[in-house]
Design an enzyme around this catalytic site. Sequence first.
Site, PDB file in Angstrom:
ATOM      1  N   SER A  87      28.715  24.200  63.938  1.00  0.00           N
ATOM      2  CA  SER A  87      28.370  23.656  62.627  1.00  0.00           C
ATOM      3  C   SER A  87      29.568  23.756  61.688  1.00  0.00           C
ATOM      4  O   SER A  87      30.516  24.499  61.948  1.00  0.00           O
ATOM      5  CB  SER A  87      27.206  24.471  62.052  1.00  0.00           C
ATOM      6  N   SER A  88      29.501  23.007  60.611  1.00  0.00           N
ATOM      7  CA  SER A  88      30.511  23.132  59.550  1.00  0.00           C
ATOM      8  C   SER A  88      29.920  23.733  58.276  1.00  0.00           C
ATOM      9  O   SER A  88      30.624  23.874  57.274  1.00  0.00           O
ATOM     10  CB  SER A  88      31.082  21.756  59.208  1.00  0.00           C
ATOM     11  N   ASP A 140      25.174  17.632  67.080  1.00  0.00           N
ATOM     12  CA  ASP A 140      26.305  18.483  66.715  1.00  0.00           C
ATOM     13  C   ASP A 140      26.958  19.106  67.952  1.00  0.00           C
ATOM     14  O   ASP A 140      28.013  19.736  67.855  1.00  0.00           O
ATOM     15  CB  ASP A 140      25.872  19.586  65.742  1.00  0.00           C
ATOM     16  N   GLY A 150      27.795  17.711  53.942  1.00  0.00           N
ATOM     17  CA  GLY A 150      28.924  16.804  54.185  1.00  0.00           C
ATOM     18  C   GLY A 150      29.539  16.898  55.564  1.00  0.00           C
ATOM     19  O   GLY A 150      30.654  16.418  55.764  1.00  0.00           O
ATOM     20  N   THR A 174      21.797  17.438  55.399  1.00  0.00           N
ATOM     21  CA  THR A 174      22.131  18.765  54.919  1.00  0.00           C
ATOM     22  C   THR A 174      21.971  18.874  53.395  1.00  0.00           C
ATOM     23  O   THR A 174      22.200  17.903  52.684  1.00  0.00           O
ATOM     24  CB  THR A 174      23.609  19.043  55.276  1.00  0.00           C
ATOM     25  N   ASN A 209      20.551  17.584  60.011  1.00  0.00           N
ATOM     26  CA  ASN A 209      21.755  16.898  60.469  1.00  0.00           C
ATOM     27  C   ASN A 209      21.836  15.522  59.820  1.00  0.00           C
ATOM     28  O   ASN A 209      22.350  15.407  58.724  1.00  0.00           O
ATOM     29  CB  ASN A 209      21.855  16.825  61.990  1.00  0.00           C
ATOM     30  N   THR A 241      19.855  22.018  57.057  1.00  0.00           N
ATOM     31  CA  THR A 241      20.074  20.624  57.438  1.00  0.00           C
ATOM     32  C   THR A 241      19.070  20.123  58.449  1.00  0.00           C
ATOM     33  O   THR A 241      18.499  20.903  59.207  1.00  0.00           O
ATOM     34  CB  THR A 241      21.500  20.499  58.047  1.00  0.00           C
ATOM     35  N   ARG A 277      20.277  28.681  62.615  1.00  0.00           N
ATOM     36  CA  ARG A 277      20.711  27.406  63.191  1.00  0.00           C
ATOM     37  C   ARG A 277      19.758  27.013  64.321  1.00  0.00           C
ATOM     38  O   ARG A 277      19.251  27.867  65.050  1.00  0.00           O
ATOM     39  CB  ARG A 277      22.118  27.620  63.744  1.00  0.00           C
TER      40      ARG A 277
HETATM   41  O1  DON Z   1      25.910  21.612  60.903  1.00  0.00           O
HETATM   42  C1  DON Z   1      26.656  20.715  60.555  1.00  0.00           C
HETATM   43  O2  DON Z   1      27.840  20.863  60.338  1.00  0.00           O
HETATM   44  C2  DON Z   1      26.069  19.330  60.315  1.00  0.00           C
HETATM   45  N1  DON Z   1      24.830  19.194  61.005  1.00  0.00           N
HETATM   46  C3  DON Z   1      25.892  19.129  58.858  1.00  0.00           C
HETATM   47  C4  DON Z   1      25.486  17.720  58.549  1.00  0.00           C
HETATM   48  C5  DON Z   1      25.690  17.370  57.140  1.00  0.00           C
HETATM   49  O3  DON Z   1      26.229  18.108  56.362  1.00  0.00           O
HETATM   50  C6  DON Z   1      25.246  16.014  56.748  1.00  0.00           C
HETATM   51  N2  DON Z   1      25.312  15.884  55.313  1.00  0.00           N
HETATM   52  N3  DON Z   1      25.839  15.079  54.690  1.00  0.00           N
END
Ligand code: DON
Length: 584
Positions: A464-465, A435, A485, A393, A413, A411, A119
């Site tokens: 993060s997700s 984020d 997502g 992502t 982002n 990602t 990350r």
């Molecule tokens: O780390 C995260 O959760 C976000 N930066 C992810 C962003 C993401 O999935 C965008 N995609 N559609």
Amino acid sequence: MSVPSHDAPCAPFASLSFARIVTATVVFAALAGSFVTPAPALAKTPPPKAVLDASAVAVPDRYSADAAQQIFAAGGNAVDAAVAIAFTLAVTCPDAGNIGGGGFMTVFMDGKPYFLDYRERAPQQATRDMYLDDKGNLVPGMSLVGHRAVAVPGTVEGMWEAQQRFGKLKWKQVLAPAIRYATDGFKVEPWLQQRHDAAAKNFAGKTNFDAYFSNLKAGVMVRQPELAQTLSRIASDGGPEFYEGRTADLIAQQMYGHGLVTKQDLIQYKAVWRQPLAADWNGYKVVTAPPPSSGGIGLIQMLKMKADLKQAFDGLELNSAPYIHLIAQIEDRVFADRQQYIGDPDSYKVPVDKLTDDAYLAQRADEVKPDEVPGATPVKGGLGDALPEKAQTTHFSVVDKWGNAVSNTYTLNGSFGSGVVVDGGGFVLNDAMDDFVTKPSVASPSGATADDLNTVAPGRRPLSSMTPTILLKDNKVSLVIGTPGGSRILTSIFQVMTNLYDFNMSPTDALTAMRFHHQLLPPKTIYFEPYHPITGELADQLKAKGYTLEGQSFNGDVQMIRVEGATPEPSADPRGVGVGRVMP
Ligand code: DON
């Protein structure tokens, strides 16, 4: 892209970089020397036996599938293929594939699970209030577009760590397909032009995005000579080149006077091997992402609470209004815990065990009521008020014939990240700083809610997700799954998994079925996808229950591989242009 090569004078950094490379070379020479010293004869380990009759990938584009195929044909394993895919996507899906971002890799290798956290990190000069003006108001867009949105990238270090530890092929070999696409070009498809056009509007007049990417037009063969050079340097000198060599100089130079990332930040960057989260569910071991992802904890919480609520779910039709209502109540609790207890594990001792404890989740599930009016009872984190102790992502899935697997989500982002391209390097930098909670108590568009645990601090990793996940059955890979997502990642994976295992759907049906999203904030809101809008009777029923319906602007893109017999079954989400390919 096809722009004249920029000479990047980087005198202030050159001597340090040279010193580093020399040091590395000396150490390498010493090590190499030890290899030629005659060693006592060792018992030869027999080569691993294939346990599947093919390898397989589920990837977001055809170029990365081709890259993986070449790697498998050369004798590479799942990690070699994953690294080749990641570098290829940095060329052919520049909106999300990257070397200027970061991510997570869940690995199952030789019977053991691993998790690699690469990350992005906040630069050392970052401060909690760096996105606020004199009056304490958020400066719109500053954490999303331009130099100050950029966090220290982790992708190259992550790929290097993974490949050095587990790869079978030479580092150069796994970069070769990406270098070829950057040098010889790849054909832009309409979806990439659409993403380009949308992003270009955001970046216009604010970044150098258009100088590099204005030729992303459907049908055009795009060559990226600067990116090809960058990848070639990384191939020749190894991952550290990005952090200490000429590429680091180019990044630091791009940031100088505008952004906060310095060469020192790059030198200090380290990917971290962490203990993956593991939980028993439905006869499977779910191996998934620990903090700084909130996704693994959330996924386990959702799966277990739904199982605890078996009686309430019995007989409910998938995605009927009462079904969605129960899931939404589960999600309220997941996102309340996320807000209150999850942050960078290097800054806080996140109560992972408590949050995934069976008794705790049974008690939380008990709060879920079929006839509860949405939002009637405020939902808070379930562990009480105690703070933890201080202390666009893209996803791809890979299985090799030896039974190893990689689930990787990484990602920039936002789509094309910050829109800042490294002059002379040819690649975009992330906007992962968004984020973080850029203003305490203001929700970030991609995060769910806001809390002090996730405020900007030097060196911290933003919450993060991303949830790259592997399911094991009897310690063998059974499912490899993940998606982009934002905060919809965990809820999407949850839905596909329950479609597969609770509703016994085929992989294609499980992926095709409608998905929805709900999180604690905004309250009482059910999001639906462009792919499968919620309309008609279902919409009326949900509204009658008290929900507001809101369309999302994007779909997920789940890439998964199921392994039940000898041949893995890869499936790419019909929402995207991904490819599932079996490689005998
Ligand atoms: O780390 C995260 O959760 C976000 N930066 C992810 C962003 C993401 O999935 C965008 N995609 N559609």
